[in-house]
Design a protein around this motif. Sequence first.
Motif, short mmCIF file in Angstrom:
data_model
loop_
_atom_site.label_atom_id
_atom_site.label_comp_id
_atom_site.label_asym_id
_atom_site.label_seq_id
_atom_site.Cartn_x
_atom_site.Cartn_y
_atom_site.Cartn_z
N UNK A 152 -3.22 -0.68 13.90
CA UNK A 152 -4.49 -0.62 13.21
C UNK A 152 -4.22 -0.42 11.73
N UNK A 153 -5.14 -0.87 10.88
CA UNK A 153 -4.99 -0.62 9.45
C UNK A 153 -5.67 0.71 9.13
N UNK A 154 -4.88 1.71 8.69
CA UNK A 154 -5.44 3.04 8.42
C UNK A 154 -5.04 3.59 7.05
N UNK A 155 -4.22 2.83 6.30
CA UNK A 155 -3.86 3.29 4.95
C UNK A 155 -3.94 2.11 3.97
N UNK A 156 -4.21 2.43 2.71
CA UNK A 156 -4.47 1.38 1.72
C UNK A 156 -3.28 0.44 1.53
N UNK A 157 -2.05 0.99 1.52
CA UNK A 157 -0.88 0.14 1.30
C UNK A 157 -0.77 -0.94 2.37
N UNK A 158 -1.30 -0.62 3.57
CA UNK A 158 -1.22 -1.60 4.66
C UNK A 158 -2.09 -2.82 4.37
N UNK A 159 -3.20 -2.61 3.66
CA UNK A 159 -4.09 -3.72 3.31
C UNK A 159 -3.34 -4.68 2.38
N UNK A 160 -2.69 -4.13 1.35
CA UNK A 160 -1.92 -4.96 0.42
C UNK A 160 -0.80 -5.70 1.14
N UNK A 161 -0.09 -4.96 1.99
CA UNK A 161 1.04 -5.54 2.72
C UNK A 161 0.54 -6.67 3.65
#
Lengths: 367, 256
Positions: free
Chosen positions: B60-69
């Motif tokens: 799941x996407x739960x942190x902002x850096x994951x969105x960029x990645x």
Amino acid sequence: MKINMDYIARVEGESAVKIEIEDGKLKDLKLNIWEPPRFFEGFLVGRRFDEVPDIVARICGICPVSHMTTAIRAIENAIGFEPTPRIKKIRDIMALSQIMASHLAHLYVLALPDYFKLNSVVEMLPKFKELESVKKDAFETLKMIRELDYPDFKNDTEYVAVTNKKDYAINEGVITSSHGIKADANDYPLIFEESEISYSNAKRTVIKGRGSLMTGAIARLNLSFDLLHSDAKSVVKEIGFEPLEKNPFFNIIAQGAEIVHGIRKIIEHLEGFSEEESFVGIKVKEGFGSAVTEAPRGMLYHQYEMNKRGIIEKANIVTPTAHNFLSLEEGLKKLVNENIDKPKEEIILLCEMLVRAYDPCFSCSVH
Amino acid sequence: MKKRLGFFKFSCCTGCQFHFFYEQRYLLETLLNFDVVFSKILSSSGTPDGPFDVALIEGTVTEVWQVDELKRIREQSTLLFAIGSCAVSGGIPAIKATDPEIEIEKRVYKKLSSIHSIKPYAIDAYVKVDGYIRGCPPGERDLYEALTSVLTDKKPDFLHYSVCVECKLKGNTCVLVSYNVPCMGPVTNAGCGALCPSMNRACYSCFGPVKQANGSALAKKFKLMGLSKDDIIRKFTEFGAVTGEFRKAVEMMYED
């Protein structure tokens, strides 16, 4: 000199090791577990007791059965329910197969490629006929593993495992340590202390007033050696593995021994096992319960408080990797200090190998 | 030339990645036709840099850096598949979205200054997804379908029907109708082979909602069976609480 290992490959979950060396001395070393938290203990509050095992099974992709069993034991303790011997036997069989599957995955996919100077099990496939042995027997795997060239290293820590008098303990027993702890699951909060670390999403658990501990296959072997199946015991004895073994790299050998033990034990359990109804009804009531079991990576603790409708009001989960956190960090420091004159690449590889030997599960540790 | 495959993990248990490599029964030969460029769990020599013919995303996407990645991976990949319930529908981590998030975070950490968690979402909240390999753990059939479709350059044909169909195909007695247990099978995507109902256990929707499932109708049925409002809400928030299909059922219960 600064060494930043931004992530460690071939371990479960996300972590980094940051090393600072100044004037040929180790100045600082941090194990930064940056695995993102999913807040299981937070959202379990408000869920119903019978959903908990299915939910906590998703804490870990390698040891779901351990989380499930430990949660069930804790909830049973909360409502004062004692499962039948038959149910206990079924759970033991599940736990043993879980431990074997986890150990085999750890050994072949995560830990062993280093010892063949390779990057992955895929590279091992065409090149090494040793891998053929896994097809034959766990026994051959153990024999292959014990011949590997392990770094000569000793770590000073307290070994902790669940033990009981009758059996090589997995699901039932008391918390035992190499330095004299003998306690019930209910006394867990009196002995262990969990704290938040600024550079890690995983909390760190220590023995109050004493410090680090190591749990897992090596701790179980150290504390229940006599109860290990004789087939496994004789193979490890030949290479001089006897309690108290303090080389954490030998955790790999201990896992190999447990695979042999597990197969023999499951066969014993299944002999004379008949098909019959195992379902037992329960009555929900208000309560507070805890349980400790042995997951593949070591001692796992679950604790729940629930109201009279069976709704969880408080949940606390402490995983093997949280228990091993400080001991692993201390081990890394000692390892770097002892090898400080070696080239950077060698230090990095040794650190990675030690992390893998501990078989951490960072997803579990943060959860 | 071998197809380049990258496997990326966000907030999850790494179970999909493990399952992926466990599935040697069918997959080993298929897998050897891929060049696994990046998988942290598999190899210490991987590189996260593309281009990728196919990227598999678990978690799941739960942190902002994951969105960029995630956006970076999308840009560098021809195909991007979500694998497992967390990436497909938010999975278990999405339970966090059912309560004020700060409350949940405070129950776990005393000091929240180093915690940077955002509301959990499936990956298609942020990027275009070319296929969904559902399940917790992922179903073998769809996993195999995904990989063979990449190798043969065809559009993957995933299972798009409910667990009920699998029960009928197996000739199972319906646990919902016959045993009166609150089974989520009618609204849950197939792929497990109706594992739980085949053992006389109610489905708990670990594969997440089937597209356009009528959650509200099943919630009404549960109500008629005597389930409490809270129990019904919990059924629709265990896996994929953030999906439109399940949110509709939950909202109906709140309006009731």
